[in-house]
Design a protein around this motif. Structure first.
Motif, PDB file in Angstrom:
ATOM      1  N   PRO A 120     -18.785  30.490   5.204  1.00  0.00           N
ATOM      2  CA  PRO A 120     -18.019  31.795   5.001  1.00  0.00           C
ATOM      3  C   PRO A 120     -19.124  32.862   4.889  1.00  0.00           C
ATOM      4  O   PRO A 120     -19.032  33.863   4.851  1.00  0.00           O
ATOM      5  CB  PRO A 120     -17.214  31.429   3.733  1.00  0.00           C
ATOM      6  CG  PRO A 120     -17.023  29.666   3.734  1.00  0.00           C
ATOM      7  CD  PRO A 120     -18.256  29.267   4.444  1.00  0.00           C
ATOM      8  N   GLN A 121     -20.360  32.476   4.215  1.00  0.00           N
ATOM      9  CA  GLN A 121     -21.346  33.257   3.623  1.00  0.00           C
ATOM     10  C   GLN A 121     -21.717  34.059   4.928  1.00  0.00           C
ATOM     11  O   GLN A 121     -22.243  35.341   5.007  1.00  0.00           O
ATOM     12  CB  GLN A 121     -22.456  32.886   3.027  1.00  0.00           C
ATOM     13  CG  GLN A 121     -23.111  31.937   3.415  1.00  0.00           C
ATOM     14  CD  GLN A 121     -22.359  30.562   2.764  1.00  0.00           C
ATOM     15  OE1 GLN A 121     -21.293  30.183   2.636  1.00  0.00           O
ATOM     16  NE2 GLN A 121     -23.307  29.425   2.545  1.00  0.00           N
ATOM     17  N   VAL A 122     -22.102  33.356   6.066  1.00  0.00           N
ATOM     18  CA  VAL A 122     -22.457  33.718   7.281  1.00  0.00           C
ATOM     19  C   VAL A 122     -21.562  34.585   8.113  1.00  0.00           C
ATOM     20  O   VAL A 122     -21.910  35.794   8.360  1.00  0.00           O
ATOM     21  CB  VAL A 122     -23.077  32.759   8.083  1.00  0.00           C
ATOM     22  CG1 VAL A 122     -23.379  33.394   9.472  1.00  0.00           C
ATOM     23  CG2 VAL A 122     -23.834  31.846   7.505  1.00  0.00           C
ATOM     24  N   GLN A 123     -20.261  34.205   7.719  1.00  0.00           N
ATOM     25  CA  GLN A 123     -19.150  35.178   8.485  1.00  0.00           C
ATOM     26  C   GLN A 123     -18.993  36.114   7.518  1.00  0.00           C
ATOM     27  O   GLN A 123     -18.821  37.357   8.459  1.00  0.00           O
ATOM     28  CB  GLN A 123     -17.624  34.479   8.248  1.00  0.00           C
ATOM     29  CG  GLN A 123     -17.400  33.071   9.152  1.00  0.00           C
ATOM     30  CD  GLN A 123     -16.341  32.435   8.853  1.00  0.00           C
ATOM     31  OE1 GLN A 123     -15.221  33.198   8.900  1.00  0.00           O
ATOM     32  NE2 GLN A 123     -16.265  31.534   8.485  1.00  0.00           N
ATOM     33  N   LEU A 124     -19.187  36.461   6.435  1.00  0.00           N
ATOM     34  CA  LEU A 124     -19.030  37.579   5.669  1.00  0.00           C
ATOM     35  C   LEU A 124     -20.151  38.528   5.902  1.00  0.00           C
ATOM     36  O   LEU A 124     -20.151  39.864   6.106  1.00  0.00           O
ATOM     37  CB  LEU A 124     -19.207  37.391   4.130  1.00  0.00           C
ATOM     38  CG  LEU A 124     -18.866  38.594   3.138  1.00  0.00           C
ATOM     39  CD1 LEU A 124     -17.709  39.079   3.330  1.00  0.00           C
ATOM     40  CD2 LEU A 124     -19.244  38.156   1.588  1.00  0.00           C
ATOM     41  N   ALA A 125     -21.443  38.173   6.318  1.00  0.00           N
ATOM     42  CA  ALA A 125     -22.472  38.783   6.436  1.00  0.00           C
ATOM     43  C   ALA A 125     -22.414  39.563   7.888  1.00  0.00           C
ATOM     44  O   ALA A 125     -22.657  40.786   8.085  1.00  0.00           O
ATOM     45  CB  ALA A 125     -23.937  38.172   6.515  1.00  0.00           C
ATOM     46  N   MET A 126     -21.804  38.934   8.826  1.00  0.00           N
ATOM     47  CA  MET A 126     -21.575  39.229  10.150  1.00  0.00           C
ATOM     48  C   MET A 126     -20.581  40.457  10.206  1.00  0.00           C
ATOM     49  O   MET A 126     -20.656  41.261  10.962  1.00  0.00           O
ATOM     50  CB  MET A 126     -21.217  38.171  11.093  1.00  0.00           C
ATOM     51  CG  MET A 126     -22.448  37.138  11.203  1.00  0.00           C
ATOM     52  SD  MET A 126     -21.781  35.718  12.325  1.00  0.00           S
ATOM     53  CE  MET A 126     -21.457  36.374  13.922  1.00  0.00           C
ATOM     54  N   VAL A 127     -19.345  40.039   9.424  1.00  0.00           N
ATOM     55  CA  VAL A 127     -18.386  41.210   9.619  1.00  0.00           C
ATOM     56  C   VAL A 127     -18.429  42.328   8.991  1.00  0.00           C
ATOM     57  O   VAL A 127     -18.135  43.538   9.158  1.00  0.00           O
ATOM     58  CB  VAL A 127     -16.955  40.547   9.307  1.00  0.00           C
ATOM     59  CG1 VAL A 127     -16.596  39.268  10.248  1.00  0.00           C
ATOM     60  CG2 VAL A 127     -16.921  39.899   7.989  1.00  0.00           C
ATOM     61  N   SER A 128     -19.175  42.277   7.846  1.00  0.00           N
ATOM     62  CA  SER A 128     -19.526  43.491   6.831  1.00  0.00           C
ATOM     63  C   SER A 128     -20.481  44.455   7.232  1.00  0.00           C
ATOM     64  O   SER A 128     -20.538  45.683   7.258  1.00  0.00           O
ATOM     65  CB  SER A 128     -20.296  42.970   5.510  1.00  0.00           C
ATOM     66  OG  SER A 128     -19.345  41.894   4.789  1.00  0.00           O
ATOM     67  N   ALA A 129     -21.223  44.074   8.794  1.00  0.00           N
ATOM     68  CA  ALA A 129     -22.109  44.941   9.530  1.00  0.00           C
ATOM     69  C   ALA A 129     -21.269  46.122  10.004  1.00  0.00           C
ATOM     70  O   ALA A 129     -21.739  46.955  10.187  1.00  0.00           O
ATOM     71  CB  ALA A 129     -22.915  44.341  10.349  1.00  0.00           C
ATOM     72  N   GLY A 130     -19.855  45.856  10.595  1.00  0.00           N
ATOM     73  CA  GLY A 130     -19.285  46.847  10.958  1.00  0.00           C
ATOM     74  C   GLY A 130     -18.916  48.077  10.309  1.00  0.00           C
ATOM     75  O   GLY A 130     -19.417  49.061  10.593  1.00  0.00           O
ATOM     76  N   PRO A 131     -18.084  47.774   9.046  1.00  0.00           N
ATOM     77  CA  PRO A 131     -17.849  49.032   8.279  1.00  0.00           C
ATOM     78  C   PRO A 131     -19.322  49.894   8.158  1.00  0.00           C
ATOM     79  O   PRO A 131     -19.361  50.941   7.628  1.00  0.00           O
ATOM     80  CB  PRO A 131     -17.447  48.297   7.118  1.00  0.00           C
ATOM     81  CG  PRO A 131     -16.563  47.435   7.494  1.00  0.00           C
ATOM     82  CD  PRO A 131     -17.479  46.622   8.539  1.00  0.00           C
ATOM     83  N   ALA A 132     -20.193  48.921   7.610  1.00  0.00           N
ATOM     84  CA  ALA A 132     -21.532  49.590   7.252  1.00  0.00           C
ATOM     85  C   ALA A 132     -22.107  50.466   8.472  1.00  0.00           C
ATOM     86  O   ALA A 132     -22.634  51.318   7.882  1.00  0.00           O
ATOM     87  CB  ALA A 132     -22.507  48.475   6.895  1.00  0.00           C
TER      88      ALA A 132
END
Length: 346
Positions: free
Chosen positions: A288-300
């Motif tokens: 989950p922490q890897v998924q969160l880091a990956m998908v959070s890059a989009g809005p950033a």
């Protein structure tokens, strides 16, 4: 992948009842601040006064939400929700009365603060019930449940503002507050009567553990991700950091088509609905922490990307669609990875 996953969740005894009723109440939460803005501006003719009352409502909601959640964890949803909902309805009626009578702005703002401070966060209460319900052998279904919650939030925050604007524009703006309050009351009272799925009140040891959890890295991650999403969707600070709403408005104005900002914003929101639906139907092997880091890059990245790298409305819409698809998984992952089981914390 099959939608049977969601059907299976909602077939758990009591699950459909609390989820659907809480979801019914969430458009009322999305309608409240905009309804207050329409109402106060119509009666006073001043956006400054309307902004003051609405701002007081929003700040009070943000500050009191965690305190209400702590009280609910300590005493229980079924005991706290009825008096809180009664206080909220009383505050809204008081606000309407003060606005209609032309009372001083300070009193009107105080009523707005009280209305915000007593607004229950139905989404957090529903998520807490999922956490309590899906324990032990059912824990693997939590990501799907939180994806369903994210989907419900997305639908409600699309429908709520449109509904209150339609009602307010078609007649008296005061009429917009009536359905908003009715939805909040109905969506909160129904779960309050369903004790079977309510999380048990936290004991003393659990409360001490919850206090220590505020110092854990997971809580800081949760705060940081939600703070970033707030900037992305457009807050006061977001004006200076290039929030998505501000960027879209500037993009349209620069090209002589300011009215395109709203459709582009809708594209971003609508794209998240099927993405959230599909995300919850899949069992992901990545941590989950890897998924969160990956998908959070989009809005950033997207706050600046439409203006800096895309020159057409079609290209901007595509970028925003891809970005909007990341928001529901982010919300689901934050709940799954960092929320204590059965906690109503906001």
């Amino acid at each position: 992948m099959s939608s049977a996953t969601y059907r299976t969740l909602l077939r758990i005894p009591g699950a459909a009842a609390f989820f659907l009723t809480a979801t019914t109440g969430r458009p009322g939460i999305a309608m409240s601040s905009l309804g207050i803005m329409w109402l106060v501006h119509d009666r006073t003719g001043s956006y400054a006064v309307a902004g003051l009352v609405t701002g007081g409502f929003a700040v009070a909601e943000a500050l009191s939400g965690p305190q209400l959640a702590r009280l609910i964890d300590r005493i229980g949803q079924t005991r706290v929700l009825p008096p809180v909902l009664l206080a909220h309805a009383t505050a809204v009626v008081t606000l309407l009365t003060l606005v209609e009578s032309g009372s001083p702005h300070g009193l009107t703002t105080a009523a707005g603060v009280l209305a915000g401070a007593t607004l229950p966060q139905l989404g957090a209460l529903s998520a807490a019930r999922w956490s309590a319900l899906l324990q032990g052998g059912r824990a693997a279904a939590l990501p799907t449940a939180f994806a369903l919650e994210s989907l419900g939030n997305g639908l409600c925050y699309l429908a709520g503002p449109a509904l209150v604007t339609t009602v307010g524009a078609s007649g008296d703006p005061a009429h917009g507050m009536a359905p908003a309050t009715a939805l909040v009351m109905g969506g909160g009272l129904a779960p309050a009567t369903r004790r079977r799925t309510a999380p048990p009140a936290a004991g003393a040891s659990e409360r001490r553990g919850a206090g220590r959890s505020l110092r854990r890295p997971g809580f800081a991650v949760q705060v940081g991700v939600n703070f970033g999403l707030g900037l992305y969707f457009g807050s006061i600070l977001g004006l200076y950091l290039g929030s998505m709403k501000v960027s879209l408005a500037a993009f349209g104005v620069e090209r002589g088509a300011a009215d395109t900002a709203a459709p582009l914003y809708m594209v971003s929101n609508c794209a998240g609905l099927p993405a959230g639906w599909l995300y919850g139907l899949r069992r992901w092997r990545v941590a989950p922490q890897v998924q969160l880091a990956m998908v959070s890059a989009g809005p950033a990245l997207s706050c600046r990307l439409p203006l800096l790298a895309v020159g057409s409305f079609l290209g901007t819409g595509l970028v925003l669609a891809v970005t909007g698809m990341t928001v529901p998984p982010i919300l689901a992952l934050v709940h799954t990875r960092f929320s204590p089981p059965g906690s109503s914390g906001i």
